[in-house]
Design a protein around this motif. Structure first.
Motif, mmCIF file in Angstrom:
data_model
loop_
_atom_site.group_PDB
_atom_site.id
_atom_site.type_symbol
_atom_site.label_atom_id
_atom_site.label_comp_id
_atom_site.label_asym_id
_atom_site.label_seq_id
_atom_site.Cartn_x
_atom_site.Cartn_y
_atom_site.Cartn_z
ATOM 1 N N SER A 1 82.689 35.265 57.761
ATOM 2 C CA SER A 1 81.287 35.541 58.088
ATOM 3 C C SER A 1 80.559 34.254 58.430
ATOM 4 O O SER A 1 79.739 34.216 59.333
ATOM 5 N N ARG A 2 80.876 33.228 57.689
ATOM 6 C CA ARG A 2 80.208 31.941 57.885
ATOM 7 C C ARG A 2 80.556 31.346 59.250
ATOM 8 O O ARG A 2 79.711 30.741 59.898
ATOM 9 N N ARG A 3 81.799 31.493 59.668
ATOM 10 C CA ARG A 3 82.213 30.960 60.981
ATOM 11 C C ARG A 3 81.520 31.670 62.118
ATOM 12 O O ARG A 3 81.262 31.072 63.153
ATOM 13 N N LYS A 4 81.248 32.962 61.942
ATOM 14 C CA LYS A 4 80.619 33.728 63.015
ATOM 15 C C LYS A 4 79.108 33.587 63.041
ATOM 16 O O LYS A 4 78.474 33.953 64.001
ATOM 17 N N ALA A 5 78.523 33.080 61.947
ATOM 18 C CA ALA A 5 77.071 32.959 61.878
ATOM 19 C C ALA A 5 76.600 31.848 62.808
ATOM 20 O O ALA A 5 77.263 30.820 62.950
ATOM 21 N N PRO A 6 75.457 32.034 63.455
ATOM 22 C CA PRO A 6 74.940 30.977 64.322
ATOM 23 C C PRO A 6 74.497 29.795 63.489
ATOM 24 O O PRO A 6 74.090 29.949 62.335
ATOM 25 N N PRO A 7 74.578 28.580 64.032
ATOM 26 C CA PRO A 7 74.175 27.402 63.269
ATOM 27 C C PRO A 7 72.673 27.457 62.974
ATOM 28 O O PRO A 7 71.885 27.984 63.758
ATOM 29 N N LEU A 8 72.302 26.911 61.823
ATOM 30 C CA LEU A 8 70.895 26.920 61.409
ATOM 31 C C LEU A 8 70.060 25.913 62.233
ATOM 32 O O LEU A 8 68.930 26.170 62.565
ATOM 33 N N LEU A 9 70.650 24.776 62.510
ATOM 34 C CA LEU A 9 69.946 23.745 63.268
ATOM 35 C C LEU A 9 70.710 23.457 64.556
ATOM 36 O O LEU A 9 71.911 23.273 64.540
ATOM 37 N N TYR B 1 90.488 37.771 48.936
ATOM 38 C CA TYR B 1 89.927 38.556 50.035
ATOM 39 C C TYR B 1 88.433 38.281 50.205
ATOM 40 O O TYR B 1 87.942 38.120 51.328
ATOM 41 N N LEU B 2 87.702 38.238 49.097
ATOM 42 C CA LEU B 2 86.265 37.970 49.191
ATOM 43 C C LEU B 2 86.001 36.564 49.736
ATOM 44 O O LEU B 2 85.075 36.369 50.531
ATOM 45 N N ALA B 3 86.815 35.594 49.339
ATOM 46 C CA ALA B 3 86.668 34.236 49.883
ATOM 47 C C ALA B 3 86.932 34.240 51.388
ATOM 48 O O ALA B 3 86.184 33.631 52.161
ATOM 49 N N TYR B 4 87.973 34.941 51.798
ATOM 50 C CA TYR B 4 88.296 35.045 53.225
ATOM 51 C C TYR B 4 87.150 35.717 53.987
ATOM 52 O O TYR B 4 86.747 35.251 55.061
ATOM 53 N N ALA B 5 86.610 36.801 53.442
ATOM 54 C CA ALA B 5 85.511 37.514 54.110
ATOM 55 C C ALA B 5 84.281 36.621 54.236
ATOM 56 O O ALA B 5 83.618 36.608 55.280
ATOM 57 N N LEU B 6 83.986 35.865 53.186
ATOM 58 C CA LEU B 6 82.829 34.971 53.241
ATOM 59 C C LEU B 6 83.039 33.846 54.249
ATOM 60 O O LEU B 6 82.125 33.503 55.008
ATOM 61 N N LEU B 7 84.220 33.260 54.267
ATOM 62 C CA LEU B 7 84.504 32.192 55.233
ATOM 63 C C LEU B 7 84.446 32.712 56.660
ATOM 64 O O LEU B 7 83.916 32.051 57.556
#
Length: 164
Positions: free
Chosen positions: A154-162, A146-152
């Protein structure tokens, strides 16, 4: 901090994991406090009484190992066990609060600390499958998954850094 306002399911999942981690911390803390009750006591005698109370034959191999080990326990070792339990409980409580408050570090911390037990749990199941071993493994796999799923997620929804 994660913005989970748009995803109440993730928030609920993190809260369940936080409560679970807090419960583990509380159980270990209470166990550590219970260990302190044996300081300045005859631990060997207590072990014999426990074996008899559980209606286990003290002359059998495993109960005898337990009783013999209790013979050599010192007060310093009991203090060490109690202190170790306190440290473990503090770590679980910090993780639980971090998960409750949706702190990204807590998700990573939970993933790493839960994941490090999986090889040991798999090894134990391979040595001999029992319901308690399987339950521990399945619950831990569920929490880590579950924690891996939540982290993945979150990462997909985060705006790209560059930007390209």
């Amino acid at each position: 901090m994660h913005n989970n306002a748009e995803n109440p399911a993730k928030l609920g999942g993190l809260r369940v994991v936080a409560l679970f981690e807090g419960a583990k911390g509380m159980i270990v803390l209470l166990t550590g406090l219970g260990i302190l009750a044996f300081i300045h006591e005859d631990v060997h005698q207590v072990a014999e009484q426990l074996v008899r109370h559980l209606h286990i034959n003290p002359a059998r191999h495993y109960p005898q190992i337990f009783i013999d080990a209790a013979t050599h326990v010192t007060d310093l070792q009991l203090w060490g066990l109690a202190l170790s339990a306190l440290c473990y409980a503090i770590v679980r409580f910090v993780e639980a609060v971090g998960l409750w408050k949706r702190m990204p570090w807590a998700e990573w911390f939970g993933l790493l600390t839960g994941g490090m037990y999986i090889p040991v749990e798999l090894f134990e199941v391979m040595r001999g499958m029992t319901w308690p071993k399987m339950t521990v493994l399945v619950v831990n796999l569920g929490v880590v998954g579950y924690l891996a799923y939540a982290l993945l997620r979150s990462r997909r929804k985060a705006p790209p850094l560059l930007s390209p």
